[in-house]
Design a protein around this motif. Structure first.
Motif, PDB file in Angstrom:
ATOM      1  N   LEU A 251      -0.167  -9.536  -4.087  1.00  0.00           N
ATOM      2  CA  LEU A 251       0.542  -8.276  -3.854  1.00  0.00           C
ATOM      3  C   LEU A 251       0.591  -7.950  -2.358  1.00  0.00           C
ATOM      4  CD1 LEU A 251       1.914  -5.974  -5.381  1.00  0.00           C
ATOM      5  CD2 LEU A 251      -0.271  -4.787  -5.430  1.00  0.00           C
ATOM      6  N   GLN A 252      -0.504  -8.232  -1.693  1.00  0.00           N
ATOM      7  CA  GLN A 252      -0.533  -7.996  -0.239  1.00  0.00           C
ATOM      8  C   GLN A 252       0.499  -8.875   0.466  1.00  0.00           C
ATOM      9  OE1 GLN A 252      -1.620  -5.936   1.734  1.00  0.00           O
ATOM     10  NE2 GLN A 252      -2.179  -6.801   3.701  1.00  0.00           N
ATOM     11  N   ARG A 253       0.590 -10.132   0.038  1.00  0.00           N
ATOM     12  CA  ARG A 253       1.586 -11.027   0.651  1.00  0.00           C
ATOM     13  C   ARG A 253       2.997 -10.530   0.362  1.00  0.00           C
ATOM     14  NH1 ARG A 253       0.684 -17.059  -0.890  1.00  0.00           N
ATOM     15  NH2 ARG A 253       2.332 -17.380   0.636  1.00  0.00           N
ATOM     16  N   VAL A 254       3.202 -10.049  -0.858  1.00  0.00           N
ATOM     17  CA  VAL A 254       4.530  -9.526  -1.216  1.00  0.00           C
ATOM     18  C   VAL A 254       4.851  -8.312  -0.351  1.00  0.00           C
ATOM     19  CG1 VAL A 254       5.863  -8.372  -3.029  1.00  0.00           C
ATOM     20  CG2 VAL A 254       4.512 -10.399  -3.586  1.00  0.00           C
ATOM     21  N   ARG A 255       3.837  -7.463  -0.174  1.00  0.00           N
ATOM     22  CA  ARG A 255       4.076  -6.240   0.602  1.00  0.00           C
ATOM     23  C   ARG A 255       4.439  -6.583   2.049  1.00  0.00           C
ATOM     24  NH1 ARG A 255       0.086  -2.083  -1.222  1.00  0.00           N
ATOM     25  NH2 ARG A 255       1.600  -1.961  -2.886  1.00  0.00           N
ATOM     26  N   GLU A 256       3.710  -7.533   2.608  1.00  0.00           N
ATOM     27  CA  GLU A 256       4.013  -7.922   3.997  1.00  0.00           C
ATOM     28  C   GLU A 256       5.395  -8.545   4.094  1.00  0.00           C
ATOM     29  OE1 GLU A 256       0.841 -10.309   5.607  1.00  0.00           O
ATOM     30  OE2 GLU A 256      -0.580  -8.652   5.463  1.00  0.00           O
ATOM     31  N   ALA A 257       5.734  -9.366   3.096  1.00  0.00           N
ATOM     32  CA  ALA A 257       7.049 -10.019   3.109  1.00  0.00           C
ATOM     33  C   ALA A 257       8.151  -8.972   2.964  1.00  0.00           C
ATOM     34  CB  ALA A 257       7.135 -11.042   1.994  1.00  0.00           C
ATOM     35  N   ALA A 258       7.886  -7.952   2.146  1.00  0.00           N
ATOM     36  CA  ALA A 258       8.882  -6.896   1.928  1.00  0.00           C
ATOM     37  C   ALA A 258       9.133  -6.161   3.245  1.00  0.00           C
ATOM     38  CB  ALA A 258       8.388  -5.918   0.865  1.00  0.00           C
ATOM     39  N   GLU A 259       8.052  -5.837   3.935  1.00  0.00           N
ATOM     40  CA  GLU A 259       8.213  -5.118   5.202  1.00  0.00           C
ATOM     41  C   GLU A 259       8.952  -5.989   6.226  1.00  0.00           C
ATOM     42  OE1 GLU A 259       4.647  -3.733   7.166  1.00  0.00           O
ATOM     43  OE2 GLU A 259       5.812  -2.554   8.592  1.00  0.00           O
ATOM     44  N   ARG A 260       8.588  -7.286   6.236  1.00  0.00           N
ATOM     45  CA  ARG A 260       9.246  -8.209   7.177  1.00  0.00           C
ATOM     46  C   ARG A 260      10.742  -8.278   6.890  1.00  0.00           C
ATOM     47  NH1 ARG A 260       5.083 -12.138   7.180  1.00  0.00           N
ATOM     48  NH2 ARG A 260       6.147 -13.259   5.549  1.00  0.00           N
ATOM     49  N   ALA A 261      11.069  -8.394   5.592  1.00  0.00           N
ATOM     50  CA  ALA A 261      12.490  -8.499   5.219  1.00  0.00           C
ATOM     51  C   ALA A 261      13.225  -7.217   5.612  1.00  0.00           C
ATOM     52  CB  ALA A 261      12.617  -8.749   3.722  1.00  0.00           C
ATOM     53  N   LYS A 262      12.579  -6.081   5.374  1.00  0.00           N
ATOM     54  CA  LYS A 262      13.200  -4.793   5.726  1.00  0.00           C
ATOM     55  C   LYS A 262      13.511  -4.751   7.217  1.00  0.00           C
ATOM     56  CE  LYS A 262      10.521  -1.401   6.665  1.00  0.00           C
ATOM     57  NZ  LYS A 262       9.496  -0.350   6.600  1.00  0.00           N
TER      58      LYS A 262
END
Ligand code: AMP
Length: 622
Positions: A251-262
């Motif tokens: 979930l942490q990796r997903v969250r970081e990836a989400a922020e990066r994509a944003k």
């Protein structure tokens, strides 16, 4: 006085800047980005982590990772009900009833946690400038009351700073953007990670007057990220029938990836989300590969962006301005980089926001301008700030009598005569209040004191002069004097935001003792950052290499990247540096191979670009 730095001590991120005599320089956090996450974590090994490294481990150590401490500054436990529900760490009252944070059986006040952030910034600034830095200007939201300002000052003192001025954020943003030489109306639209503030300022003769503020204390980029996370989890669930939300690390990796994509989507129309080895089942490892368009992002966050409209309209109304009256709109906060947010601002204010402003840095830059004025480096500018809220005393019937009105330029001093309410009254109780409401109840109590020994007289006869004096930092001294006897009494509004002088001194000693550990930690953070960059590069290269090259050509890189990913969070910075260097060379080699078969598809890496620590690492190694 030496050089003074300007610090934007933000809810989500902090940033600092300094004047070098001719221009303002933003001091990098040493963590890659120029801003540093305002996050502090405590580990079971007794370590303190600050900044990016603390943010990264938040999911696996939620109860001991403190973010958004600014929301608790100078507030009572009973006032922070909503914060208690929104954070995973424990908020408890201390013996004075102040909201505090409990970590491993120790209670920390918000100024103490903020001091840990400031101390890290101080160490970084000193490293960058090669000299000791003791003086600072620190910014606070315009709506912060006296106690919150005092708490911020106390945090600075604990960290070893002399806080020369506590400056309003919108004032700092305006100052970072323009020279205060002419009459202007300015709107400062500040959308950060978790808060939204809109301020309408009027600049007249070098005085910035905050005409109105409004906002939403629980709206920001974190909400955008959450929407993307939910979308990613849904897609992964649909394709793999697996729920990643139950695995904290995934979930942490997903969250970081989400922020990066944003963030990527602020400048591109499509972003790829690539998380290899995100999960596994009996069939083997699962990789998450998705692509998100700007259009999709906008549909996910549209309603959140819309929530900024009403506060802007309210602030304009309160300031008695129309969009036409506004000369400049200044964007502050990382989330104003989102194109949909910019579009919304343009729509509300019917004009394009100022384009030459870095929203992450403008507040710190303005604070540094102010610092250069206060240290005498700049002599051409006199900047006055104003009181954000009215200050006064309680009078008969529970009514507040204002003495210093809202938006009085500071420093300021003003007195008002009062008298007794009953015959032969020998004691008057001075109840100091702050706020805009007529009745005491709606305002904040800043403290009380008594003036005794008033000679007996008929009600209404004694003359008691109550004086309010507010210094350049917005710190208030109140005194009351009986005109007949000359007897006087006074108070300084809680000079520490909830901490006694003794407590502050003890905390200063403790903070100094932690400084060395902090420096080592900073080097570890730098090593981890270099590792992150290389892991990111490796993933990018592998993405193409898997499709275009034989397995043996990329397998070594994949093994190295996996091993680097595994050791990245360890405490062994020498090993991290070595693995980083090895993976970086393999990234270069694989890129070159790709160039041969697929010319130009992957950016060529520089041969010399290997990541090593400073020389002292080598010595320690031997
Ligand atoms: P602040 O509180 O001002 O530091 O803003 C932090 C927020 O800004 C976080 O939610 C970041 O993800 C977001 N942010 C930073 N850079 C960008 C960008 N380029 N595009 C969109 N959001 C960003």
């Amino acid at each position: 006085m030496g050089r003074a730095i300007g610090i934007d001590l933000g809810t989500t991120n902090s940033c600092m800047a300094v004047s070098d005599g001719s221009e303002i320089i933003v001091i990098s956090s040493g963590e890659g980005p120029r801003v540093m996450p305002s996050v502090v974590a405590f580990t079971s090994k007794g370590e303190r982590l600050v900044g990016l490294v603390a943010k990264r481990q938040a999911i696996t150590n939620p109860r001991n990772t403190i973010s958004s401490i600014k929301r608790l500054m100078g507030r009572k436990y009973e006032e922070v009900e909503q914060e208690r529900q929104n954070v995973a760490y424990e908020i408890k009252p201390n013996e004075k009833g102040d909201a505090s944070v409990r970590v491993f059986d120790r209670l920390y006040t918000p100024p103490e946690i903020s001091a840990i952030i400031l101390q890290r910034l101080k160490a970084r600034a000193e490293e960058y400038l090669g000299e000791e830095v003791t003086d600072a200007v620190v910014t606070v939201p315009a709506y912060f009351n006296e106690v919150q300002r005092e708490a911020t000052k106390a945090a600075g003192r604990i960290a070893g700073f002399e806080v020369k001025r506590v400056l309003n954020e919108p004032t700092a943003a305006s100052l970072g953007f323009m020279e205060p030489t002419e009459r202007k109306n300015i709107a400062v639209f500040d959308l950060g990670g978790g808060t939204f503030d809109i301020s309408i300022l009027q600049l007249v003769n070098g005085i910035f007057e905050v005409k109105a503020t409004s906002g939403n204390t629980h709206l920001g980029g974190d909400d955008f990220d959450q929407r993307i996370v939910e979308w990613i989890l849904g897609e992964f669930r649909r394709d793999n029938d697996m729920d990643l939300s139950e695995d904290p690390v995934a979930l942490q990796r997903v969250r970081e990836a989400a922020e990066r994509a944003k963030c990527e989507l602020s400048s591109t129309l499509e972003a790829r989300i690539n998380l290899p080895f995100i999960a596994s089942d009996e069939e083997g490892p699962k990789h998450l590969e998705l692509s998100i368009t700007r259009g999709l992002l906008e549909s996910l966050i549209e309603d959140l962006v819309e929530l900024t409209r009403l506060p802007c309209e309210d602030a304009l109304r309160e300031a008695e301005k129309t969009p036409d009256d506004i000369d400049h709109v200044i964007l502050v906060g990382g989330s104003t980089r989102v194109p949909l947010v910019r579009k919304q601002v343009e729509e509300i204010f019917q004009q394009r926001p100022a384009h030459n402003v870095n929203p992450d840095e403008v507040v710190a830059i303005g604070a540094a301008v102010e610092a250069s004025v206060l240290t005498g480096q700049r002599k051409d500018l006199v900047l006055l700030d104003v009181t954000p809220l009215s200050l006064g005393v309680e009078t008969l019937g529970g009514v507040m009598a204002p003495i210093l009105e809202k938006n009085s330029p500071i420093p300021a001093k003003k007195s008002r005569m009062f008298t007794t309410a009953v015959d032969n009254q020998q004691v008057v109780n001075v109840h100091v209040l702050q706020g805009e409401r007529e009745l005491v109840e709606g305002n904040r109590s800043l403290g009380r004191f008594e003036l005794v020994g008033i000679p007996p007289a008929r009600r209404g006869v004694p003359r008691i002069e109550v004086s309010f004096e507010i210094d350049a930092n917005g710190i208030l001294n109140v005194s009351a004097m009986d005109a007949v006897t000359g007897r006087a009494q006074g108070m300084k509004v809680n000079p520490s935001g909830g901490l006694t002088e003794e407590e502050i001194n003890e905390l200063i000693r403790e903070a100094a003792a932690n400084a060395e550990e902090d420096r080592n930690r900073m080097k570890l953070v730098e090593a981890r950052n270099a590792a992150d960059q290389v892991i990111y590069d490796a993933e990018k290269v592998l993405e193409t290499a898997r499709k275009e090259l034989e397995k043996e050509s990329w397998q070594e890189l994949e093994t190295a990247a996996t091993s680097l990913r595994e050791c990245r969070d360890s405490e062994d910075r020498i090993r991290i540096a070595k693995e980083t260097s090895r993976t970086s060379s393999l990234v270069s080699q694989t890129s070159k191979l790709l160039d041969i078969v697929h010319s130009g598809s992957v950016e060529q890496q520089d041969d010399d670009e290997v990541y090593v620590l400073e020389e002292d690492t080598e010595e320690q190694e031997q």
